[in-house]
Design an enzyme around this catalytic site. Structure first.
Site, PDB file in Angstrom:
ATOM      1  N   VAL A  39     -92.100   9.676  11.048  1.00 23.73           N
ATOM      2  CA  VAL A  39     -93.264   8.926  10.459  1.00 23.73           C
ATOM      3  C   VAL A  39     -93.235   7.433  10.698  1.00 23.73           C
ATOM      4  CG1 VAL A  39     -94.540   8.364   8.379  1.00 23.73           C
ATOM      5  CG2 VAL A  39     -94.015  10.728   8.895  1.00 23.73           C
ATOM      6  N   ASP A 301     -86.223  10.285   3.088  1.00 24.52           N
ATOM      7  CA  ASP A 301     -87.200  10.467   1.910  1.00 24.52           C
ATOM      8  C   ASP A 301     -87.095  11.701   0.946  1.00 24.52           C
ATOM      9  OD1 ASP A 301     -88.596   7.986   2.869  1.00 24.52           O
ATOM     10  OD2 ASP A 301     -90.560   9.170   3.227  1.00 24.52           O
ATOM     11  N   HIS A 433     -83.829 -28.307   6.282  1.00 20.47           N
ATOM     12  CA  HIS A 433     -84.921 -28.923   5.901  1.00 20.47           C
ATOM     13  C   HIS A 433     -85.979 -29.560   6.777  1.00 20.47           C
ATOM     14  CE1 HIS A 433     -87.495 -31.398   3.011  1.00 20.47           C
ATOM     15  NE2 HIS A 433     -87.539 -32.326   4.050  1.00 20.47           N
TER      16      HIS A 433
END
Length: 446
Positions: A39, A301, A433
């Protein structure tokens, strides 16, 4: 003596399990009744992220009018081109997986598997003996009875990729991860979107503040959120879909997507022949070793532990290792979670409520994207970060991020938690930064 390992299912749990077992010297047979990749690759994670990337690009394009000399800088989405790119990505990745399996000499069989007993499995009329088996059959969409009889008139996470053109209006039943991702997608591509969620808020399993950020952003974008509502009637008239909610409100739309959960794909595997019981949620496994019983393991799953592809992959590898006598452990607490909506939502470990219920004395460090230099320069200021730690020791228990690049930044906490870092140690890390990741330092300095 070389062991024979059988893996059922070639999705994100199954094929990594097969590759791991092969790398450890086993003879491996991998059985898949549909397409390699499961899937996730074929009608889940990968195709949906391709579409969401396209949607995000159109979000960016929509904002260019504020920086251009003229207002005609927009673009019209082409569903055909967007879909073609999605399919190209799937084919490339599927080819890559097949190449890996071939290189590891994994015997791949296309067919349905059924246990005959705890030593033998059957597929395509062929009996295959095994020393250990790994069940990685995955899940399929759960469709409530109200919509089951109208399957040809609704969409689910698989069939939604087959639509020929973009609908103008979409009603989504379910405000979980899948529902919210498709709501974000269709809204960005110009559709009017309704979300019907029976719980009082979207993505109720996620951090509450992150869920609020998402809901507020969705509302600003015009997505109609109907929380605490249930659908009671579904009709189709002249090609239009009509959903009547409890209370009488009627929603009219061109398309209806049902995304209310998953059901384990275990019927027909003959689990009764090996003494393994199962429910819609899956089978019961040892949550660390992935063992069901003796020589039977499960991953992905069907374990019900965490319905995420990367969790499935780790489970598959752990199952394969333990099936071959190598001691490996799966830790569900170290699995990051991500939603690729706009804004993105991600988290790992415990949220504040969960940590307090677990008995921790909790400290929360928080910072907002609105004060982050990079976020301001990119006009992506929606959202915040929360860092959850144990107050006395500073041990990091979890984190939740709602905002730009959340799905990438969460891995900083994956590493920090795996290394057992405290907030004091993480505070010593220097971030470039300006960068969005600086928000982590900003939160820790409060």
């Amino acid at each position: 003596m070389t062991k024979n390992i059988v893996v059922i299912g070639a999705g994100p749990a199954g094929y990594p399990a097969a590759l791991k077992a092969a790398s450890l010297g086993a003879n491996v047979t991998l059985i898949e009744k549909n397409a390699i990749g499961g899937v996730c690759l074929n009608c889940g994670c990968i195709p949906s992220k391709s579409l969401l990337d396209a949607a995000h690009r159109f979000d960016i394009a929509a904002g260019l009018k504020n920086l251009a000399e003229e207002d005609n800088v927009g673009a019209t989405p082409s569903w055909q081109k967007i879909s073609a790119r999605r399919e190209e990505v799937i084919l490339k990745l599927r080819a890559g997986i097949n190449a890996l399996l071939k290189a590891k000499k994994v015997n791949v069989i296309t067919g349905e598997a059924k246990f005959l007993n705890d030593k033998e499995i059957e597929t395509n009329g062929q009996k295959i003996p095994f020393d250990a088996a790994i069940i990685a059959a995955g899940t399929h969409s759960f469709i409530p009875q109200l919509f089951e009889e109208h399957r040809h008139n609704i969409l689910d996470n698989s069939t939604v990729f087959n639509i020929k053109e973009l609908p103008k209006t979409v009603t989504i039943i379910g405000g979980g991860v899948i529902g919210c991702e498709f709501a974000s997608l269709f809204n960005s591509l110009g559709a009017k979107v309704n979300i019907v969620e029976m719980m009082p808020a979207l993505v109720t399993g996620e951090d509450e503040t992150s869920a609020r950020v998402l809901a507020n952003s969705f509302a600003k974008r015009g997505i109609n959120i109907l929380a605490g509502k249930t659908a009671e009637k579904f009709e189709v008239k002249d090609g239009k879909k009509f959903i009547t909610l409890a209370g009488g409100e009627v929603l009219e739309s061109d398309a209806v997507l049902v995304a209310v959960g998953r059901a384990a794909h275990l019927g027909g595997l003959g689990l009764e022949n090996i003494g393994v019981s199962w429910t819609r949620r899956g089978v019961e496994v040892n949550p660390q070793t992935m063992q069901i019983k003796e020589n039977i393991f499960a991953a992905g799953d069907v374990t019900g532990l965490c319905l995420l592809a990367h969790a499935a992959t780790r489970q598959g590898e752990v199952a394969a290792a333990n099936a071959l006598g190598h001691k490996e452990i799966y830790d569900n607490n170290l699995i990051p979670r991500a939603m690729y909506t706009n804004p993105e939502i991600s988290s790992i470990g415990l949220n504040k409520t969960q940590a307090e219920k677990a008995g921790y004395k909790v400290k929360v460090n928080r910072a907002f994207f609105a004060a982050n230099g990079r976020a301001l320069t990119q006009e992506e200021t929606d959202g915040q970060i929360q860092i959850i730690s144990e107050e006395n020791s500073g041990k990091i228990l979890g984190a939740a991020i709602a905002g730009a690049n959340a799905s990438e930044m969460i891995h900083i906490f994956s590493v920090a938690m795996a290394a057992g870092m405290t907030t004091a140690r993480l505070k010593n890390i220097v971030f470039a930064h300006p960068s969005l990741s600086e928000i982590i330092a900003e939160a820790l300095n409060k």
